[in-house]
Motif scaffolding. Sequence first.
Motif, short mmCIF file in Angstrom:
data_model
loop_
_atom_site.label_atom_id
_atom_site.label_comp_id
_atom_site.label_asym_id
_atom_site.label_seq_id
_atom_site.Cartn_x
_atom_site.Cartn_y
_atom_site.Cartn_z
N ASN A 346 0.86 -1.17 0.00
CA ASN A 346 0.00 0.00 0.00
C ASN A 346 0.91 1.23 0.00
O ASN A 346 1.52 1.56 1.01
CB ASN A 346 -0.92 -0.01 1.22
CG ASN A 346 -1.87 -1.20 1.20
OD1 ASN A 346 -2.70 -1.32 0.31
ND2 ASN A 346 -1.72 -2.08 2.17
N PRO A 348 2.62 4.49 0.47
CA PRO A 348 2.39 5.65 1.33
C PRO A 348 1.98 6.87 0.50
O PRO A 348 2.50 7.09 -0.60
CB PRO A 348 3.74 5.85 2.02
CG PRO A 348 4.38 4.50 1.99
CD PRO A 348 3.94 3.88 0.70
N ARG A 349 1.07 7.65 1.04
CA ARG A 349 0.56 8.78 0.28
C ARG A 349 1.67 9.74 -0.15
O ARG A 349 1.66 10.28 -1.25
CB ARG A 349 -0.51 9.53 1.07
CG ARG A 349 -1.12 10.67 0.26
CD ARG A 349 -2.36 11.27 0.86
NE ARG A 349 -2.85 12.36 0.02
CZ ARG A 349 -3.60 12.20 -1.06
NH1 ARG A 349 -3.94 10.99 -1.45
NH2 ARG A 349 -3.99 13.25 -1.76
N SER A 350 2.64 9.94 0.73
CA SER A 350 3.72 10.88 0.38
C SER A 350 4.45 10.42 -0.88
O SER A 350 4.80 11.24 -1.74
CB SER A 350 4.70 11.00 1.54
OG SER A 350 5.29 9.73 1.84
N ALA A 352 3.08 8.31 -3.16
CA ALA A 352 2.10 8.29 -4.25
C ALA A 352 2.00 9.64 -4.94
O ALA A 352 2.00 9.73 -6.17
CB ALA A 352 0.74 7.86 -3.72
N VAL A 353 1.93 10.72 -4.15
CA VAL A 353 1.70 12.04 -4.76
C VAL A 353 3.00 12.72 -5.20
O VAL A 353 2.97 13.55 -6.12
CB VAL A 353 0.91 12.96 -3.80
CG1 VAL A 353 -0.46 12.36 -3.49
CG2 VAL A 353 1.69 13.22 -2.51
N ALA A 392 -1.09 17.14 -5.27
CA ALA A 392 -0.79 16.43 -4.03
C ALA A 392 -1.89 16.59 -2.98
O ALA A 392 -2.08 15.72 -2.13
CB ALA A 392 0.54 16.92 -3.47
N ASP A 398 -5.83 5.81 -3.70
CA ASP A 398 -4.68 5.11 -3.12
C ASP A 398 -4.03 4.27 -4.21
O ASP A 398 -4.69 3.89 -5.20
CB ASP A 398 -5.13 4.20 -1.97
CG ASP A 398 -5.61 4.98 -0.77
OD1 ASP A 398 -5.06 6.07 -0.51
OD2 ASP A 398 -6.56 4.51 -0.10
N LYS A 400 -1.81 0.71 -4.90
CA LYS A 400 -1.53 -0.58 -4.28
C LYS A 400 -0.87 -1.52 -5.27
O LYS A 400 -1.28 -1.60 -6.44
CB LYS A 400 -2.85 -1.20 -3.78
CG LYS A 400 -2.71 -2.56 -3.12
CD LYS A 400 -4.07 -3.04 -2.64
CE LYS A 400 -4.00 -4.40 -1.98
NZ LYS A 400 -5.31 -4.85 -1.47
#
Length: 533
Positions: A346, A348-350, A352-353, A392, A398, A400
């Motif tokens: 999964n 991490p958002r940091s 991902a963006v 961002a 999300d 994955k």
Amino acid sequence: MMGSKVQRALSVAVLALGVGAGVPASAAMELTAFKQAVAVEASGNAAISAFYRERDYAPFWTTAEAAPMRSALLHAIAGAQAHGLPVARYDADALTALFHDVRTQRDVARAEVGAMRMFLAYARDVSSGVLSPADITDEIKRKVDRPDPAQLIQAFAQAESPEAFLRALPPDSPEYARLLRTKMRLERLIAEGGWGDKVPGYGQRPGDSGPQVVALRNRLIAMGYLSRSATRQYDAALQSAVQQFQLDHGLEPDGVAGRSTIDEVNVSPETRLRQVLVAMERERWLGDARGGMHVLVNITDFHARLIEEGEVVFETRSVVGQNRSTHRTPEFSDVMEHMIINPSWNVPRSIAVSEYLPQMMANPGAAGHLQLIDGSGRVVSRASIDFSRYNARNFPFDLKQPPSRGNALGQVKFMFPNPYNIYLHDTPSQHLFVREVRAFSHGCIRLDDPFDFAYALLALQTEDPKGFFHDRLATGRETKVDLETPLPVHIIYRTAMSDPRGRMQYRRDIYGRDAAIFDALRAAGVALAPVRG
């Protein structure tokens, strides 16, 4: 000498004011003044105030009967420098002056409370550290178990042996004892002139001869890696000494004195002493609660180890976070509860963006190994998404990666749930483990031999750990396996430490944290103080 001076001053104070020797009725007003003065002096410290209030402000340090406690405190303070503490915080001269100059009950009260403050400062510092880790950098997440001041005072007051109580305050770990001995040895060495001249040039190798080889030989002789010899040749003995030095300093043990090896050989004993002082402070932060069996990851050493009763029972190379503000691996302790075989990643958002969104904005098909997941947990087709609409802040998906051999987490991860989203895991990027400096991840710790690590953990709860693991791996499905006995995990950062045989090891300060800690220790009053012969 200092101890007897203070003791004499204390005796003068006790006799002059009659404290602890029975107070006649005619002196009742003076005793009341003493109590009031103690209350005023202690008012800035809740624990000290409560202690004296509960004993109706009766003296503790300034009675004739308190001589063993005074002696024990003075002896402990005399050893503060040996522990790398800021000696000025426990100034025996200042305490001497307090007792030397007593004229009034206020003077005695000042000495009484001053001794208690000094006791608490020393006890806190020597047991749990001079500094607060969070004041150094927010990358050190370690929670220090500070002693409760009120409990410290009560325990000391009730101790059968004040000296034994104070001796027991520093960490009881073998590592702390070895660091203490190393500190003393380095101080003597510095006082005697160190390791001699630095080695000029780089690239000495077996078969070479000349002044550079002699300089290298002399330096290694001074460091204890080689017996004294007059030869100018880079012979087998010198090669073996270089290899042992390389092993002790986290270098590739090829027996060739290249740039990185000579740089480490030329590090001064003063620098090594600074590393040891920092390691002692870090050991005080960590305390004694490692656990009989535990996982130890030393960030600077690029290794993860399974330790049982002080012995290394499993060891593997590791990759840690890159030296970037968003990627450096934090330091903390937690408890490993389970492993996940065939994990999903999964993202991490940091990440991902900041990394994947720009790629998908340029090419919607980029990072095709990652699934796009909406707020309801459903996989979304990229064909219907206009990524240029997002940034961002408003990116609503999300990312994955399903289980696979090529998964960023490899085929197993080891979980100790924590707010920093740090864990140990497998990796498909095996080529990184041959590097000498292995700081490449986003912060998590990648293991070179994750399957063997899993077997070692599972051996604690099943007779066939390898079969158990591979049965679940073969399904290809994400599977959680709880550890029947959760294990403490300590992620530490040590540039000076000892191996199980007690031999000192040194590593490079890859994130600069030790330099920051030493600067803070120096600002607090810790100084290099070599023994003078």
